[in-house]
Each structure stands twice: as structure tokens, then as C-alpha cells.
Enzyme design. Structure first.
Site, PDB file in Angstrom:
ATOM      1  CD  GLN A  65       6.552 -14.297   8.337  1.00 27.05           C
ATOM      2  OE1 GLN A  65       6.662 -13.075   8.201  1.00 27.05           O
ATOM      3  NE2 GLN A  65       5.442 -14.859   8.763  1.00 27.05           N
ATOM      4  NE  ARG A  91      -3.342   0.133   2.861  1.00 25.14           N
ATOM      5  CZ  ARG A  91      -3.778   0.343   4.100  1.00 25.14           C
ATOM      6  NH1 ARG A  91      -3.778  -0.648   4.986  1.00 25.14           N
ATOM      7  NH2 ARG A  91      -4.220   1.529   4.460  1.00 25.14           N
ATOM      8  NE  ARG A 104      26.409  19.974   1.231  1.00 27.06           N
ATOM      9  CZ  ARG A 104      27.252  19.762   0.220  1.00 27.06           C
ATOM     10  NH1 ARG A 104      27.674  20.782  -0.519  1.00 27.06           N
ATOM     11  NH2 ARG A 104      27.678  18.550  -0.042  1.00 27.06           N
TER      12      ARG A 104
END
Length: 447
Positions: free
Chosen positions: A78, A18, A315
Site C-alpha cells: 500500500q 506511537r 540455551r
């Protein structure tokens, strides 16, 4: 009372379809930090001596991310995905020999903190984290009998009375490791999806005589992210909480809703953050500093009395000392600027140092990159860099030295010296007038 050892299993094997993004769901950032890292932070904050992240074969990037942070032993695969209970069983081998309590959390729940989870460890048996839902909708309901959690009922299977219950299941669950895995071995998959659900262990534990209970966290804390709109909502919640914390600590933000913070932003009391400032990761702003509007600060340190912006960019590696001024359209990267140094406008300072009280004129560029390597520019204390100077690194401008405006400086400048590196001006009287007249005549002839 002695605290039992703790471990965490973080489920991060979901497909995340999604999200409609090539980036795995749990690696999407909230507050500039991957959601999965927020979950790992919470587990570490609980003092878990073992943390196992269950990943799917479809997202090797997630496994690589976990390996970089926690080591390869923290990854459990898994494959195939057969439900939350099956996912927890995938972590059993990684927790072999562990004797303590295990909490199961989720890599897509970025706002859940250690303090929210900690109560789940108080007590034996199985404990879940619940929340009072504003709109219970499709959430599983927690059916309580006094202090006992009697059941977790999915919304699609709930009666009308049960649907009226607002106590809902977050999915976070804790139990002693041996009990958890023993119960999971008994979980079946006789359901429409043929999956093994973690929530089934509550009914199994209760039937076997083990205590079952619920503790509660705020609904926002247990918010899961499954789509881009939910990611944006989680970001908004994160930002609101951080802004409120900073305001309470004495940071002045006239329009806090316009300031964007990162998970590790540090701002001291008395600092002023004007509207529309963005902080990337690694920003540390001392009390008494001012960050003016439309500036971007990331990986930078700003000391007391320093002023940044408007429209400035700091930065990583920018280190601004006390009373430093970095003005509009100035970019600073990996440069330390000492007390009172100034670069008021339109400059790029990359890789180097600027000494105390030095002035860097408008249009100055530290030419730090040769296409292959970065080189350093050193500007001494009290030096004056004329406007539109190009300092070609490696180069040193001495203390109290000056460069003439428009110069290209390729060699070191001694202390107190003036360096000029520009072509000599030539004036040709009347040339411009003759040229323009000739061009006008040519244009007129063409009609």
C-alpha cells in the site's frame, strides 16, 4: 454444509509512530512471537487457503518477514497509505481468481485467535466482529436492529444516544471476495483525512440489499496495540491466559504471576515451576520435571525427573534426559545429557554430550569455540570431571574416566583412565613470610 474457501487479508501497513521504536510495530513480540505472526497463525487456524499481508513502503522489514514465512506472493504494498479501505484494495491483485469469503484482520491485534474469528464466516453479506466495551470512548459504535447491523457510527459523529451504546467495532470484517471489492470500489474519501474507510462498506452493502450483521468477541481478544504501554498490556493478558491454562492442566506454579512464558511453551502435568522462571521460545518441559527459581529456559527439552536451577540457563539445543541435574550458575547449550548426569554448579557445557550418570564438577568449561568454528566435547557414561577442568574440544572423555581437578584436557581420555593436565605443585618453605616482611618494611620506610 460445504464450507466455502477462505482467505485472509492482514493489514500491517501502519506507520506505528506511537511505538517510538526503530522496530516496525507489527514485529514487536507478544509471548516471544511477533504480533504479525500471531495474526498469521490465526488465519492459518481458520483454514485460509490464501493469506495476503498488506505492508507499507516505509517498513521493508515487514515485507521481508512475510516473504520468509509465506512467500513473496503473500505481500501486497500500500503506497501511499490512504486508509483501511484503500489498504484492502491493495490486496486485490494477490487474490485474483479467488472465489470464496475474505476476512480482514490486523497485524497489531495479537490476542485474536481463530476461534474468535470463525463466527464471522457464518452467513452471506458483510459481517463484522464487535465487542462489548468496558469504556466505549472513541470506538465506533455498532447500531443494531435485531440481528441486523444497521450502521457503524464513529464516536465523533455519534448522537448522545448512540454514544451510550457499548457494542463497538473491532475493525475485523468478512464478506465474499467479489462483494467486498465491488463495495470498496464505491467507497469515497469525502472526509477530513481524505481517506477510504473499510467501515463504509457496511452502509453500502445495506443500501444494496445485502445482509449486514455483527458477531461478538471478548474485548481483550480484539485489543489493538499502538504504543509501548498497550504492548505491555497485551503481554500481561497473554501471560495471564497461558498461566491459567497451564495451572488448569496440572502444572504446579506456586507464584504463577512471576513466571514468564512464550507462545509455544510446553509444560507437562505434574511439572513444578518455581518463582521467577523465564521461558523463551522452544521450551518443552515434561511432567515431573522441576525448574527452580531464577532460571532461563529457551529452545530446550527437559525430561521427567530432571531438575534445573536455581539460577541456571538452558540455551537452544539443551536436551536433559530423565533425572538429570543442572544446578546453580550452570549454562547448557546444544548438549544432550543422558539419564542421571549431573552438573551441579558453576559450569559451561556447550556443544556435546554427557553420558548416563556422568558427573561434571564445579567450574568445568567445555571450550567449544576456536574463534571460527564450534567443536564438540563427549563425556562418556559414568565419567567424573574434576572441578575447574577445561575440556578443549574436539575431545572425548571415555566411559568411567576421570580428569583431575584444575586440568586442561586437550587429548582424548580412554575409558577408565585418569587424565591430569596441570603444572606440578612446588613448595618453597618460608618464601611467603620473607616476602611479606620485606613488603611491610618497604611500606613503613615510605611513611
Amino acid at each position: 454444509m460445504t464450507t466455502r474457501p477462505r482467505a485472509a487479508i492482514i493489514l500491517a501497513a501502519g506507520q506505528g509512530t506511537r511505538m517510538k521504536s526503530p522496530l516496525p510495530k507489527v514485529l514487536h513480540p507478544v509471548g516471544g512471537r511477533a504480533m504479525l505472526d500471531h495474526a498469521i497463525d490465526a488465519a492459518e487456524g481458520l483454514g485460509c487457503e490464501r493469506i495476503v499481508v498488506v505492508v507499507g513502503a516505509h517498513s521493508p522489514e515487514v515485507g521481508a518477514h512475510v516473504t520468509r514465512r509465506l512467500g513473496a506472493g503473500a505481500v501486497a504494498l500500500q503506497d501511499p497509505p490512504l486508509g483501511t479501505g484503500h489498504a484492502v484494495l491493495a490486496a486485490r491483485e494477490a487474490l485474483a481468481g479467488f472465489d470464496g469469503d475474505v476476512v480482514v484482520t490486523y497485524g497489531d491485534v495479537p490476542l485474536l485467535k481463530a476461534a474468535d474469528i470463525a463466527p464471522v464466516f457464518a452467513g452471506a453479506g458483510v459481517t463484522v466482529i464487535g465487542f462489548e466495551a468496558r469504556d466505549p470512548g472513541a470506538y465506533g459504535r455498532l447500531i443494531l436492529e435485531g440481528q441486523t447491523l444497521a450502521a457503524i457510527v464513529e464516536a465523533k459523529e455519534a448522537s448522545a444516544d448512540q454514544l451510550a451504546v457499548t457494542a463497538c467495532n473491532s475493525g475485523v470484517l468478512a464478506a465474499p471476495a467479489d462483494l467486498l471489492f465491488a463495495l470498496l470500489d464505491r467507497v469515497g474519501n469525502a472526509n477530513a483525512k481524505g481517506e477510504y474507510y473499510l467501515t463504509d462498506v457496511v452502509a453500502l452493502a445495506r443500501a444494496a440489499g445485502y445482509p449486514t450483521r455483527a458477531v461478538f468477541a471478548g474485548e481483550d481478544a480484539v485489543m489493538g496495540v499502538n504504543a509501548q504501554a498497550e504492548l505491555a498490556a497485551a503481554e500481561a493478558l497473554f501471560q495471564r491466559v497461558r498461566r491459567e491454562e497451564l495451572l488448569a492442566a496440572g502444572v504446579r506454579m506456586p507464584a504463577p504471576e512471576t513466571v514468564h512464558l512464550s507462545w509455544d511453551t510446553e509444560i507437562g502435568p505434574g511439572a513444578v515451576i518455581e518463582p521467577y522462571v523465564v521461558f523463551g521460545p522452544g521450551a518443552r518441559i515434561a511432567g515431573g520435571a522441576r525448574i527452580r527459581s531464577f532460571s532461563h529456559v529457551e529452545g530446550a527439552v527437559v525430561a521427567a525427573g530432571a531438575e534445573v536451577g536455581p539460577y541456571a540457563r538452558l540455551r537452544p539445543g539443551a536436551d536433559l534426559g530423565p533425572d538429570v541435574k543442572v544446578g546453580n550458575f550452570v549454562e547448557v547449550k546444544n548438549v544432550a545429557m543422558a539419564k542421571g548426569a549431573k552438573a551441579n554448579h558453576l559450569a559451561y557445557l556447550g556443544d556435546g554430550t554427557v553420558g548416563e550418570g556422568a558427573n561434571v564438577g564445579a567450574g568445568t568449561i567445555f571450550c567449544n569455540y576456536d574463534g571460527f568454528n564450534k567443536h564438540r566435547t563427549e563425556v562418556g557414561a559414568g565419567a567424573f570431571i574434576g572441578s575447574n577442568s577445561a575440556l578443549v574440544a574436539p575431545v572425548r572423555i571415555g566411559e568411567g574416566a576421570m580428569t583431575g581437578s584444575g586440568s586442561v584436557i586437550t587429548e582424548d581420555v580412554p575409558d577408565g583412565a585418569l587424565a591430569l593436565g596441570r603444572a606440578r605443585q612446588e613448595v618453597r618453605p618460608g618464601w611467603a613470610e620473607r616476602f611479606m616482611n620485606a613488603m611491610r618494611a618497604r611500606k613503613a620506610a615510605k611513611g
